[in-house]
Motif scaffolding. Structure first.
Motif, mmCIF file in Angstrom:
data_model
loop_
_atom_site.group_PDB
_atom_site.id
_atom_site.type_symbol
_atom_site.label_atom_id
_atom_site.label_comp_id
_atom_site.label_asym_id
_atom_site.label_seq_id
_atom_site.Cartn_x
_atom_site.Cartn_y
_atom_site.Cartn_z
ATOM 1 N N PHE A 73 -32.490 -24.247 -11.103
ATOM 2 C CA PHE A 73 -32.793 -25.195 -12.170
ATOM 3 C C PHE A 73 -32.902 -24.481 -13.518
ATOM 4 N N TYR A 74 -33.542 -23.328 -13.527
ATOM 5 C CA TYR A 74 -33.707 -22.586 -14.779
ATOM 6 C C TYR A 74 -32.350 -22.229 -15.375
ATOM 7 N N TYR A 75 -31.465 -21.700 -14.550
ATOM 8 C CA TYR A 75 -30.151 -21.313 -15.072
ATOM 9 C C TYR A 75 -29.305 -22.529 -15.417
ATOM 10 N N HIS A 76 -29.523 -23.651 -14.744
ATOM 11 C CA HIS A 76 -28.852 -24.888 -15.131
ATOM 12 C C HIS A 76 -29.262 -25.296 -16.540
ATOM 13 N N VAL A 77 -30.560 -25.241 -16.830
ATOM 14 C CA VAL A 77 -31.047 -25.620 -18.153
ATOM 15 C C VAL A 77 -30.550 -24.625 -19.206
ATOM 16 N N ARG A 78 -30.554 -23.355 -18.866
ATOM 17 C CA ARG A 78 -30.179 -22.337 -19.846
ATOM 18 C C ARG A 78 -28.675 -22.259 -20.080
ATOM 19 N N ASP A 79 -27.897 -22.361 -18.987
ATOM 20 C CA ASP A 79 -26.469 -22.078 -19.087
ATOM 21 C C ASP A 79 -25.575 -23.269 -18.773
ATOM 22 N N GLY A 80 -26.149 -24.368 -18.249
ATOM 23 C CA GLY A 80 -25.317 -25.473 -17.801
ATOM 24 C C GLY A 80 -24.929 -25.298 -16.340
ATOM 25 N N GLY A 81 -24.000 -26.095 -15.872
ATOM 26 C CA GLY A 81 -23.604 -26.045 -14.472
ATOM 27 C C GLY A 81 -24.491 -26.942 -13.629
ATOM 28 N N THR A 82 -24.364 -26.819 -12.318
ATOM 29 C CA THR A 82 -25.111 -27.675 -11.403
ATOM 30 C C THR A 82 -25.945 -26.842 -10.445
ATOM 31 N N VAL A 83 -26.938 -27.480 -9.863
ATOM 32 C CA VAL A 83 -27.774 -26.853 -8.839
ATOM 33 C C VAL A 83 -27.097 -26.993 -7.482
ATOM 34 N N ALA A 84 -26.794 -28.244 -7.096
ATOM 35 C CA ALA A 84 -26.004 -28.503 -5.892
ATOM 36 C C ALA A 84 -24.535 -28.504 -6.282
ATOM 37 N N ARG A 85 -23.697 -27.926 -5.433
ATOM 38 C CA ARG A 85 -22.296 -27.736 -5.817
ATOM 39 C C ARG A 85 -21.369 -28.056 -4.657
ATOM 40 N N ALA A 86 -20.249 -28.663 -4.988
ATOM 41 C CA ALA A 86 -19.190 -28.865 -4.009
ATOM 42 C C ALA A 86 -18.562 -27.513 -3.665
ATOM 43 N N LEU A 87 -17.990 -27.424 -2.462
ATOM 44 C CA LEU A 87 -17.385 -26.153 -2.068
ATOM 45 C C LEU A 87 -16.234 -25.757 -2.984
#
Length: 204
Positions: A73-87
């Motif tokens: 979650f921290y890196y999602h807030v800082r850098d974007g992207g998702t926590v849960a991810r498709a393969l």
């Protein structure tokens, strides 16, 4: 990817399906059992002892891995992207991953392969080319780059750790305030070069 209302908003699920959805729901970034006003209860306490034990087992994994989840979650807030991810997000060059919507990952280190269909006691799970280990006993998956049929009894959800991952853990407690007082740990999964070199920071 956030997470729907576990066990559904409208209508009434069966005990089996609700239990399976509670298992996978333990791995939604936002995890809550919730339904329509006036609908019948569908939390684990409504069902039998097997459902309660199964849900508790899955939730204990979530809370053991809470430091890893919060780091994502921290890196999602800082850098974007998702926590849960498709393969396909992590293995874009592998065409086998492009249509898979029944498995997902936490970050780059944890693969979740749930049962989603009533009556099923196995899952057809895909393992991209990498090293993979069972979360439960550390057994390495053999024959990667293929689909594999995995046993999945009523009280079990398949969870695997990707080689090269280092996952921070913490002994769970009744709430997160109490858990923060408990000891931390690390799960280190060796990669193809026998090194657990990818920290949570490097490969989230």
């Amino acid at each position: 990817m956030i997470g729907p209302d576990i066990c559904g908003w409208y209508e009434v699920p069966t005990e089996e399906l609700c239990t399976r959805w509670l298992q996978v729901g333990a791995f939604y970034p936002f995890s809550r059992n919730h339904n329509v006003r006036g609908g019948p209860d569908q939390d684990p306490g409504v069902w039998g002892p097997e459902s309660i034990a199964s849900t508790r087992r899955a939730m204990l994994i979530r809370y053991t891995l809470l430091p890893y989840l919060y780091t994502l979650f921290y890196y999602h807030v800082r850098d974007g992207g998702t926590v849960a991810r498709a393969l396909w997000n992590l293995f874009p060059g592998d065409s086998n991953t492009w249509g898979i919507d029944t498995q997902f990952m936490w970050g780059s280190g944890l693969l979740i392969s749930p049962v989603l269909d009533e009556g099923a006691t196995s899952v057809n799970a895909y393992f991209p080319v990498s090293r993979w280990y069972s979360y439960y006993d550390g057994a390495e998956v053999e024959g990667v780059g293929t689909f594999k049929t995995l046993d999945a009894p009523f009280d079990f959800i398949n969870v695997h750790i990707r080689g090269g991952s280092v996952l921070p853990t913490q002994e769970p407690a009744m709430n997160t305030e109490l858990a923060r007082r408990n000891p931390y740990g690390l799960i280190i999964a060796l990669d193809e070069e026998e090194i657990g070199r990818a920290s949570c920071r490097e490969r989230v």
